[in-house]
Each structure stands twice: as structure tokens, then as C-alpha cells.
Write an enzyme that holds these catalytic residues in place. Structure first.
Site, PDB file in Angstrom:
ATOM      1  CB  CYS A  98      -0.942   0.008   1.195  1.00  0.00           C
ATOM      2  SG  CYS A  98      -2.129  -1.349   1.174  1.00  0.00           S
ATOM      3  CD  GLN A 166      -6.466  -5.937   3.384  1.00  0.00           C
ATOM      4  OE1 GLN A 166      -6.260  -4.740   3.521  1.00  0.00           O
ATOM      5  NE2 GLN A 166      -6.833  -6.459   2.228  1.00  0.00           N
ATOM      6  NE  ARG A 221     -20.852   4.451   2.074  1.00  0.00           N
ATOM      7  CZ  ARG A 221     -19.671   3.858   1.927  1.00  0.00           C
ATOM      8  NH1 ARG A 221     -18.911   4.171   0.888  1.00  0.00           N
ATOM      9  NH2 ARG A 221     -19.252   2.972   2.804  1.00  0.00           N
ATOM     10  CB  SER A 246      -9.362   1.503   2.664  1.00  0.00           C
ATOM     11  OG  SER A 246      -8.852   0.195   2.467  1.00  0.00           O
ATOM     12  CG  HIS A 347      -6.058   1.934  -0.004  1.00  0.00           C
ATOM     13  ND1 HIS A 347      -4.876   2.467  -0.492  1.00  0.00           N
ATOM     14  CD2 HIS A 347      -5.701   0.823   0.724  1.00  0.00           C
ATOM     15  CE1 HIS A 347      -3.862   1.729  -0.079  1.00  0.00           C
ATOM     16  NE2 HIS A 347      -4.337   0.717   0.647  1.00  0.00           N
ATOM     17  CB  CYS A 377      -0.293   0.142   7.654  1.00  0.00           C
ATOM     18  SG  CYS A 377      -1.965   0.257   6.987  1.00  0.00           S
ATOM     19  N   GLY A 379       1.448  -4.304   3.560  1.00  0.00           N
ATOM     20  CA  GLY A 379       1.433  -5.746   3.679  1.00  0.00           C
ATOM     21  C   GLY A 379       2.805  -6.277   4.065  1.00  0.00           C
TER      22      GLY A 379
END
Length: 395
Positions: A98, A166, A221, A246, A347, A377, A379
Site C-alpha cells: 500500500c 490485513q 457518501r 478502505s 485506496h 501501513c 502488507g
């Protein structure tokens, strides 16, 4: 932590500009875009805005996760060529999960600081609608490998053969730091409210470059705590729901970094200076907790306190990641993700680092701050930290 000598870069690395596309939701406005074309849109926007000669770029460093299908074959090189820019400029693709495009920025800054480059484009791209987050793992199963973690003898000996994901990491973080589902939903609601307010006030307009006529993030939203409370957990007994995670998204982002020589030589106007770059690791089973030690390390190395930081962007992979970080670091929540985060805005994996960097830079200028900090953060249990200093802020 291991003692290290104070870091003294040979040269400064300057941030000339940072842009991004608007973020498309899964199956949304960008779903049908080839990743190279999506990335090319961000690159063209960056080059056109800065006015730099593309032939002056020393390297194009691009973050992308799941480099398969249309994202394979060194997408960093492909999207530069798809943008129509010189063949003489090389490209490379980085995968630090990420934080991939944040790592692209950090690598670019290090190249300039070391004196081995003068102008770097650091970018990111991801089409998650076309390449789902699990696609690479599914491809591996064709060869008998069930997981990128479990199954390697050295891994199994050290960490066992239990679930590594995750989702499990976010659950472990929530349990360890005493974060309730209600705490997470409060933060998620805040993320949506902040994102919708930022869009309404036009705060993202200066950082977004168009893809066709698409210019507004699709993720935010109107929601409520009551709606979130009605959602089923991701797994039985879990405190996690889709509302506190996310969003799966599509997008691209790009940043131009330059040395002092290049700024003068090419008539560029820098907006900030890279103050610090680093990465640290933590427990890979918790997976998403590494921003805590990474931030502690960065603050120790720079001599800054968290109170010296005016604007903070930490990726909202899951709400407990941010809430645990705030508890451990002692950050003021009013400075954290002030325009919403990935829970609301999405994301797009490989693009997220440089996307958040663009938002950080613009918000730092909006509030007339001096230091901005970005951490993500990743993986495998790692995290990057980038600290920038707005030019003119110390005068």
C-alpha cells in the site's frame, strides 16, 4: 531501537508539484481505463503544470501492486511511453504494497539527496476494478501456492501456518489497543464528513488532474452511525465491517522532485523540501501496526515531536490502524486526515502514497503550516514515513 548516527544528506530534494486523478469507486468512472493510460493522465498533468522538459527527467519511479495483466511488464515504463514522452527516460516499478508510491517518492528523494539524479518523477497507479486485490494470490494457486506467506518453510517455522491477512491484522490491532466497533464507526463517519466538506469547499481541485471529464472523487457518501451499526461484520464475531475499511478504488498520482541545481537550471518553482524519509518494520501478523514504530523512528531521527507536525496523513486501511497510531503517538486527531481518508475517499493501492502526498502538500499550504507527515501501513508489516517542510514556513 538500534542507535544510528544523525542522517546528513548531501543535497536537498525539493517538491515541485504533486497531482492525482480523482479516485473512481469499484466499477465506477475509471474501471475501464487501461492502467497505463490512467497513469499517463497523471504524468501529463504533472509535466504540463510544472513546465519541466520531460527529457530532463532522470527516472520515472512508479508504485503499483499486483503487477499482473495490464499492470505487468513494468507499468512505470509503459505509462511514461503511453503519455508520449521521450524513450530516453527510463522507468521502474516499485511494490511496497500500500505504500508503493510513497516508496517511489522516498527512492526519488534519496536519488536526489545522494547526487545521482537531478529530476525524478515519482508516481503511482492502480486499477482495482480490473485487477482485484486478491488476483495475484489466485494466480499463485495455479502453481500450488495457497498464500504469499504460509507455505515457505522459513516463514512457517517462525510464524506458524495460521491466517495472515490485513483483516486479521486489523482485528488484532483493535483488540490490543482496546478499540471498539463504536470507536471505529465514529472515525469512519468523521472521514466521510470531512471528505464531503473538502469536496464541497473545493480543497482537492488544485491537486486533481482530469481523466476525460472525470474530476471528482466518487467514494464519499452520506451515512450515519445508525446505518453503520446495521452492517454485518466481515466475519462472525469480528468488530470489523465494510464501513470501517478502505474502499476498493481506481486512480493514479504523480510527484515531481528536483535538486537545487535543477530548480535553477529549468526555472522550476518548488513548494516544499523533503525533510525526512524512512521505512521500518513490525510484526507481520499484526501487519498494519508498523506506522507506530516507523513514526517514532522518524521523530527520533529528526528531533521533531509530533506537536511540531502541522498536517498528518495516515492511510485509513482500517479505522483501528489510525486510532491505535493516534493513541501511541499522542497526535492531535484534529491534524489527522483533515480532509477525510481512504474509508471515504478510497485506496487505489499503488497510487495511494503519492495521492496522499499531494493532499498533504496542499493542506500544509492551506493552513500555512511548516511540517507535514505521511505514513502508510503495508502488507508484510512495514511502513514508510515521509516528512516535508513547506518552503517559506520557517521565515
Amino acid at each position: 531501537m538500534t542507535e544510528r548516527r544523525p542522517y546528513t544528506p548531501l543535497r536537498d530534494a525539493y517538491v515541485v508539484d504533486a497531482v492525482r486523478t480523482a479516485v473512481g469507486k469499484r466499477g465506477g468512472a475509471l474501471a475501464g481505463a487501461h492502467p497505463a493510460d490512467l497513469g499517463a493522465a497523471a504524468l501529463r498533468g504533472l509535466i504540463e503544470r510544472t513546465g519541466v522538459d520531460p527529457a530532463a527527467v532522470d527516472d520515472v519511479i512508479v508504485g503499483c501492486v499486483d503487477n499482473i495483466g495490464p499492470q505487468a511488464g513494468n507499468i512505470g515504463r509503459t505509462m511514461w511511453l503511453a503519455a508520449g514522452y521521450p524513450e530516453s527516460v527510463p522507468g521502474v516499478t516499485v511494490d511496497r504494497q500500500c505504500g508503493s508510491s510513497q516508496q517511489a517518492i522516498n527512492f526519488g528523494a534519496q536519488a536526489i539527496m545522494s547526487g545521482t539524479a537531478e529530476v525524478i518523477v515519482a508516481a503511482g497507479v492502480q486499477n482495482m476494478s480490473a485487477i482485484p486485490i486478491s488476483a495475484a494470490m489466485l494466480a499463485g494457486k495455479e502453481y500450488g501456492f495457497e498464500s504469499p506467506f504460509v507455505g515457505a518453510t522459513g516463514w512457517d517455522t517462525r510464524y506458524g501456518t495460521g491466517e495472515v491477512s490485513q483483516f486479521r491484522g486489523a482485528e488484532l490491532i483493535a483488540e490490543k489497543w482496546g478499540i471498539s466497533r463504536e470507536d471505529m464507526e465514529q472515525w469512519a463517519l468523521r472521514s466521510h464528513e470531512r471528505a464531503r466538506a473538502a469536496i464541497a469547499e473545493g480543497r482537492f481541485e488544485s491537486e486533481i488532474v482530469p481523466v476525460g471529464d472525470f474530476t471528482v472523487d466518487q467514494g464519499p457518501r452520506e451515512t450515519s452511525l445508525e446505518k453503520m451499526a446495521s452492517l454485518q461484520p466481515l466475519t462472525e464475531g469480528s468488530p470489523l465491517t465494510a464501513a470501517v475499511a478502505s474502499q476498493i478504488s481506481d486512480g493514479a498520482s504523480a510527484t515531481l522532485l528536483a535538486s537545487e541545481w535543477a530548480v535553477k537550471e529549468y526555472g522550476l518553482t518548488p513548494r516544499a523540501r523533503i525533510h525526512h524519509v524512512s521505512a521500518r518494520g513490525a510484526d507481520p501478523i499484526f501487519m498494519l501496526s508498523a506506522p507506530i514504530p516507523a513514526t517514532q523512528w522518524a521523530l527520533e531521527q529528526t528531533g521533531l515531536s509530533i506537536d511540531d507536525i502541522d498536517v498528518i496523513e495516515i492511510n485509513e486501511a482500517f479505522a483501528p490502524v489510525v486510532l491505535a497510531w493516534i493513541k501511541e503517538i499522542g497526535a492531535d486527531p484534529a491534524k489527522v486526515n483533515v480532509n477525510g481518508g481512504a474509508i471515504a475517499l478510497g485506496h487505489p493501492l499503488g497510487a495511494t502514497g503519492a495521492k496522499l502526498f499531494a493532499t498533504l502538500l496542499n493542506e500544509l499550504e492551506r493552513v500555512n503550516g511548516r511540517y507535514g507527515l505521511l505514513t502508510i501501513c503495508e502488507g508484510g508489516g512495514t511502513a514508510n514515513v515521509t516528512i516535508i517542510e513547506r518552503l517559506g514556513a520557517s521565515e
